[in-house]
Enzyme design. Structure first.
Site, mmCIF file in Angstrom:
data_model
loop_
_atom_site.group_PDB
_atom_site.id
_atom_site.type_symbol
_atom_site.label_atom_id
_atom_site.label_comp_id
_atom_site.label_asym_id
_atom_site.label_seq_id
_atom_site.Cartn_x
_atom_site.Cartn_y
_atom_site.Cartn_z
ATOM 1 N N SER A 143 36.820 43.977 47.606
ATOM 2 C CA SER A 143 36.099 43.058 48.504
ATOM 3 C C SER A 143 36.306 43.522 49.936
ATOM 4 O O SER A 143 37.299 44.196 50.240
ATOM 5 C CB SER A 143 36.677 41.649 48.340
ATOM 6 O OG SER A 143 36.182 40.783 49.339
ATOM 7 N N TYR A 156 43.979 35.805 47.621
ATOM 8 C CA TYR A 156 42.795 36.642 47.355
ATOM 9 C C TYR A 156 42.860 37.913 48.207
ATOM 10 O O TYR A 156 42.678 39.024 47.699
ATOM 11 C CB TYR A 156 41.524 35.845 47.652
ATOM 12 C CG TYR A 156 40.236 36.530 47.251
ATOM 13 C CD1 TYR A 156 39.781 36.455 45.939
ATOM 14 C CD2 TYR A 156 39.475 37.254 48.168
ATOM 15 C CE1 TYR A 156 38.594 37.070 45.555
ATOM 16 C CE2 TYR A 156 38.287 37.875 47.798
ATOM 17 C CZ TYR A 156 37.844 37.775 46.500
ATOM 18 O OH TYR A 156 36.676 38.399 46.115
HETATM 19 N N1 NAD Z 1 30.604 36.856 45.413
HETATM 20 C C1 NAD Z 1 31.199 37.435 46.441
HETATM 21 O O1 NAD Z 1 30.933 37.100 47.586
HETATM 22 C C2 NAD Z 1 32.195 38.549 46.220
HETATM 23 C C3 NAD Z 1 32.534 39.329 47.328
HETATM 24 C C4 NAD Z 1 33.451 40.346 47.169
HETATM 25 C C5 NAD Z 1 34.014 40.599 45.925
HETATM 26 N N2 NAD Z 1 33.654 39.822 44.873
HETATM 27 C C6 NAD Z 1 34.316 40.123 43.600
HETATM 28 O O2 NAD Z 1 33.348 40.436 42.627
HETATM 29 C C7 NAD Z 1 33.835 40.096 41.334
HETATM 30 C C8 NAD Z 1 32.788 39.282 40.608
HETATM 31 O O3 NAD Z 1 32.625 38.043 41.277
HETATM 32 P P1 NAD Z 1 31.254 37.224 41.322
HETATM 33 O O4 NAD Z 1 30.947 36.971 42.729
HETATM 34 O O5 NAD Z 1 30.250 37.858 40.458
HETATM 35 O O6 NAD Z 1 31.763 35.826 40.748
HETATM 36 P P2 NAD Z 1 31.448 35.041 39.404
HETATM 37 O O7 NAD Z 1 32.306 33.825 39.451
HETATM 38 O O8 NAD Z 1 29.975 34.874 39.247
HETATM 39 O O9 NAD Z 1 31.944 36.064 38.301
HETATM 40 C C9 NAD Z 1 33.304 36.280 38.065
HETATM 41 C C10 NAD Z 1 33.453 36.614 36.608
HETATM 42 O O10 NAD Z 1 34.830 36.791 36.316
HETATM 43 C C11 NAD Z 1 35.134 36.045 35.172
HETATM 44 N N3 NAD Z 1 36.525 35.659 35.080
HETATM 45 C C12 NAD Z 1 37.259 34.904 35.914
HETATM 46 N N4 NAD Z 1 38.485 34.731 35.403
HETATM 47 C C13 NAD Z 1 38.522 35.403 34.237
HETATM 48 C C14 NAD Z 1 39.504 35.584 33.240
HETATM 49 N N5 NAD Z 1 40.721 35.035 33.313
HETATM 50 N N6 NAD Z 1 39.187 36.347 32.164
HETATM 51 C C15 NAD Z 1 37.967 36.894 32.026
HETATM 52 N N7 NAD Z 1 36.994 36.744 32.932
HETATM 53 C C16 NAD Z 1 37.278 36.008 34.019
HETATM 54 C C17 NAD Z 1 34.234 34.817 35.276
HETATM 55 O O11 NAD Z 1 34.115 34.147 34.043
HETATM 56 C C18 NAD Z 1 32.955 35.470 35.716
HETATM 57 O O12 NAD Z 1 32.246 36.021 34.637
HETATM 58 C C19 NAD Z 1 35.157 39.349 41.564
HETATM 59 O O13 NAD Z 1 36.232 40.229 41.346
HETATM 60 C C20 NAD Z 1 35.094 38.960 43.019
HETATM 61 O O14 NAD Z 1 36.370 38.812 43.597
HETATM 62 C C21 NAD Z 1 32.764 38.810 44.977
#
Ligand code: NAD
Length: 250
Positions: A143, A156
């Site tokens: 991130s 985080y």
């Molecule tokens: N959305 C943003 O702004 C953003 C920005 C930077 C980084 N990210 C990173 O991108 C990645 C995906 O996030 P997203 O935005 O798509 O969010 P999201 O909540 O849509 O997806 C996250 C996924 O991780 C899964 N997950 C969470 N805990 C889990 C566990 N214990 N076991 C298995 N699966 C688990 C959730 O079920 C979901 O499918 C994450 O690592 C997040 O930190 C997101």
């Protein structure tokens, strides 16, 4: 145009939502056999069915990445069924919004277990398979908050910063085996994670923090993942791709 991931086997954790889900579709459309790992059977099986309907190949394996046994099982099953693992995307993650002094120790552990320890475990079990193949690409979904701080995101921030440096360690350690390891550092992306935690007004304000004046889309991150998974990035390892609308250029 030839399929960029023809017959590659790719594991995507957290493949049932947001960025991970977009990666599942991008990868299957480029010819990969995708294994999507997540906790929700309902969501996982729906996405699996959708991919099959499109003529792609996807298999959902129920996995909670905070459980070492689940991770071991995910990697073993993938190997048994498909004989190889070409790409691992450590994407599963959770956010958190609480000042550090108010945070319970258990919540700190939960964020670090899901966001960082799971990366160690997924890599631990996948790397021997990639070593045998003399080839592999590991993509860690970090991130912008692995580079810059954000109020309320202490655990985080720590997890994503740790992920970026772990990536450099792995890249050095396993370069000799033909394994490349990189991160993607998204800015704020319109996914359920963001929508769950922030109200619409805050989301609007967050959009303005990006010089491009908007939030990113999951597909814009999946495009970078596709590049890192494919041969197009064959000389890229130990680094980050920022997909952040200019956020960290400021
Ligand atoms: N959305 C943003 O702004 C953003 C920005 C930077 C980084 N990210 C990173 O991108 C990645 C995906 O996030 P997203 O935005 O798509 O969010 P999201 O909540 O849509 O997806 C996250 C996924 O991780 C899964 N997950 C969470 N805990 C889990 C566990 N214990 N076991 C298995 N699966 C688990 C959730 O079920 C979901 O499918 C994450 O690592 C997040 O930190 C997101």
């Amino acid at each position: 145009m030839p399929e960029r991931l023809k017959d590659r086997v790719a594991i995507i954790t957290g493949g049932t939502s947001g960025i991970g889900e977009a990666c599942v579709y991008f990868f299957s459309r480029e010819g990969a056999q995708v294994v999507l790992a997540g906790r929700s059977e309902e969501k996982g099986e729906k996405i699996q069915a959708q991919v099959l309907q499109e003529g792609g190949r996807a298999l959902f394996l129920r996995t909670d990445v905070s459980r070492a046994e689940d991770i071991k099982n995910l990697i073993q099953q993938t190997r048994e069924r498909f004989q190889r693992i070409d790409v691992l995307i450590n994407n599963a993650g959770i956010g958190q919004q609480i000042p550090l002094h108010l945070m319970e120790e258990s919540e700190w552990d939960r964020v670090l277990d899901i966001n960082l320890k799971s990366v160690f475990l997924c890599c631990k079990y996948t790397i021997p398979v990639m070593q045998e193949q003399k080839q592999g690409s590991i993509i860690n979904m970090a991130s912008i908050l692995g580079l810059v701080g954000f109020r309320g995101a202490g655990a985080y921030n720590a997890s994503k910063g740790g992920m970026r440096l772990l990536t450099r360690n792995l890249a050095l350690e396993y370069a000799k085996d033909g394994i490349r390891v990189n991160t993607i550092c998204p800015g704020f992306i319109e996914t359920p994670m963001l929508e769950k935690e922030l109200d619409p007004e805050t989301l609007k304000a967050m959009a303005q923090l990006h010089p491009l004046g908007r939030l990113g889309k999951p597909e814009e991150v999946a495009g970078a993942a596709l590049y890192l998974a494919s041969e197009e990035s064959s000389f890229v390892t130990g680094t980050d791709i920022f997909v952040d609308g200019g956020y960290t250029a400021q």
